[in-house]
Scaffold this active site. Structure first.
Site, PDB file in Angstrom:
ATOM      1  N   ASN A 148      18.082 -40.480 -58.259  1.00 32.20           N
ATOM      2  CA  ASN A 148      17.539 -39.161 -58.584  1.00 32.20           C
ATOM      3  C   ASN A 148      16.089 -39.320 -59.029  1.00 32.20           C
ATOM      4  OD1 ASN A 148      16.777 -36.749 -59.779  1.00 32.20           O
ATOM      5  ND2 ASN A 148      18.638 -36.512 -60.996  1.00 32.20           N
ATOM      6  N   CYS A 172      13.573 -31.168 -62.461  1.00 32.71           N
ATOM      7  CA  CYS A 172      13.909 -31.524 -61.083  1.00 32.71           C
ATOM      8  C   CYS A 172      13.666 -30.375 -60.114  1.00 32.71           C
ATOM      9  CB  CYS A 172      15.363 -31.961 -61.001  1.00 32.71           C
ATOM     10  SG  CYS A 172      15.764 -33.382 -62.053  1.00 32.71           S
ATOM     11  N   HIS A 186      18.331 -30.858 -53.991  1.00 30.49           N
ATOM     12  CA  HIS A 186      17.890 -31.872 -54.949  1.00 30.49           C
ATOM     13  C   HIS A 186      18.887 -33.021 -54.930  1.00 30.49           C
ATOM     14  CE1 HIS A 186      16.844 -34.042 -58.452  1.00 30.49           C
ATOM     15  NE2 HIS A 186      17.739 -33.494 -59.249  1.00 30.49           N
TER      16      HIS A 186
END
Length: 374
Positions: free
Chosen positions: A284, A114, A254
């Site tokens: 996500n 990520c 994030h």
């Protein structure tokens, strides 16, 4: 003269397919209330059968080039940050290079989970500052729906698909990327991983039967890591730029989990208007989450010229990274000018030419191979 890396183009691509919490309750033992309370997510986007990491990257990259008013031939380098490439090799970045017709660009993939997009942004900014490249395309893209176990409620409620892209360009003007930070702690690698498909557990009947090709995560440990790491990385990257949290106009973290975002904002003492959150609607999408959030912030008018931004992420590895930048590009006009429309039409022709060029090169390569004896 100092050369700074300025963000001159941005674009995103979001799949049309929406997967709601209600739909998930029909697939796995969970509830709308449980998902909302633990993650803040209401829905997520899922790639269609014909969409891949490369195809979404191409769409996001084309939009970034349009904003930057650049021809693909002006790109020196393409970096695609992803944990879900189309292939182990060739690099997804090479597929993007070919589709764009970026004939002068090198291309490679970057794997940092990520955190990948911010890693790629930092690599590009430092290459530009060193004088190695002038114009770099950075893409964060994922099709995580292809590696999620849809019977594991600990992971399937979180992850989604999409792509975001930015273009950095060298300029001697003030602003742009001010400082960068990357970090890693490999001792936590097993907390978030894809066990199967690599050289340790190559694809076999056993790995498929044991579900080793599905993403695995120890959520509690990752949560603790995230709420500690993101505020620390934000403070450190600002300190490297000679600034502090008090100078910050907007934090783009994030988009992993609303509770993580809220904990980070509280630790930094930031009000809600100083932090971007879209996890409720997109879930996500890993390396794609920060560039998508950045694009939305621009579209919503939340970024103005000379604003100080920090982009900060964490992810598999374990890794973390942050970038502090001064927004230096004026926002584009809402209505495109006639000149802009002509440029856009010309760019569409260039992409068709790129497709034709690729087909011709493949044919010539095949033709030349006919005369080679094995």
């Amino acid at each position: 003269m100092t050369t700074n890396a300025h963000l001159v183009g941005w674009g995103r691509y979001i799949p049309e397919r929406v997967l709601t919490n209600d739909e998930l309750t029909q697939m796995v033992d969970t509830s709308e209330e449980w998902i909302r309370a633990r993650t803040g997510i209401a829905e997520r986007r899922i790639a269609s059968d014909g969409e891949t990491t490369a195809s979404m990257s191409i769409q996001a990259a084309r939009r970034a080039l349009e904003v930057a008013n650049l021809d693909p031939s002006q790109l020196d380098l393409i970096i695609v940050a992803t944990a879900t490439p189309d292939y182990m090799f060739p690099a997804t970045a090479c597929l993007v290079q070919d589709a764009l017709g970026a004939t002068h660009a090198g291309a490679f993939d970057l794997a940092a989970g990520c955190t990948g997009f911010v890693y790629g942004l930092n690599v590009a900014a430092n290459l530009i500052a060193a004088g190695a490249h002038e114009t770099v395309l950075i893409v964060g893209a994922e099709t995580l729906s292809r590696i999620v176990d849809w019977h594991d409620r600990g992971t399937c409620i979180l992850f989604s698909d999409g792509a975001g892209a930015v273009i950095l360009q060298a300029n001697g003007a003030d602003g742009g990327v001010l400082s960068t930070l990357v970090g890693s702690d490999g001792s936590g690698g097993e907390l978030l991983c894809l066990p199967g498909g690599g050289s340790r557990h190559p694809a076999s009947h056993r790995t498929v039967a044991e579900g080793l090709h599905y993403l695995r995560m120890k959520g509690r440990e990752v949560f603790r890591f995230a709420v500690r790491t993101m505020p620390n990385a934000t403070r450190q990257v600002l300190k490297r730029a000679g600034l502090s949290v008090a100078d910050l106009d907007l934090l783009i973290p994030h988009q992993a989990n609303q509770r993580i975002t809220d904990a980070s904002a509280k630790s930094l003492g930031l009000p809600p208007e100083a932090i971007i959150s879209n996890v409720e609607w997109y879930g996500n999408n890993s390396a794609a989450s920060i560039p998508i959030a950045l694009c939305e912030a621009v579209e919503e008018g939340r970024i103005q010229q000379d604003d100080l931004l920090v982009l900060v992420g964490f992810g598999a590895g374990l890794t973390w990274a942050a970038t502090a930048l001064r927004w230096s590009k004026p926002l584009p006009l809402v209505e495109p000018s006639p000149r802009k429309r002509i440029w856009t039409f010309g760019q569409k022709l260039r992409y068709r030419y790129a497709t034709l060029r690729s087909l011709v090169r493949r044919f010539l390569r095949w033709l030349l191979s006919l005369g080679v004896k094995e």
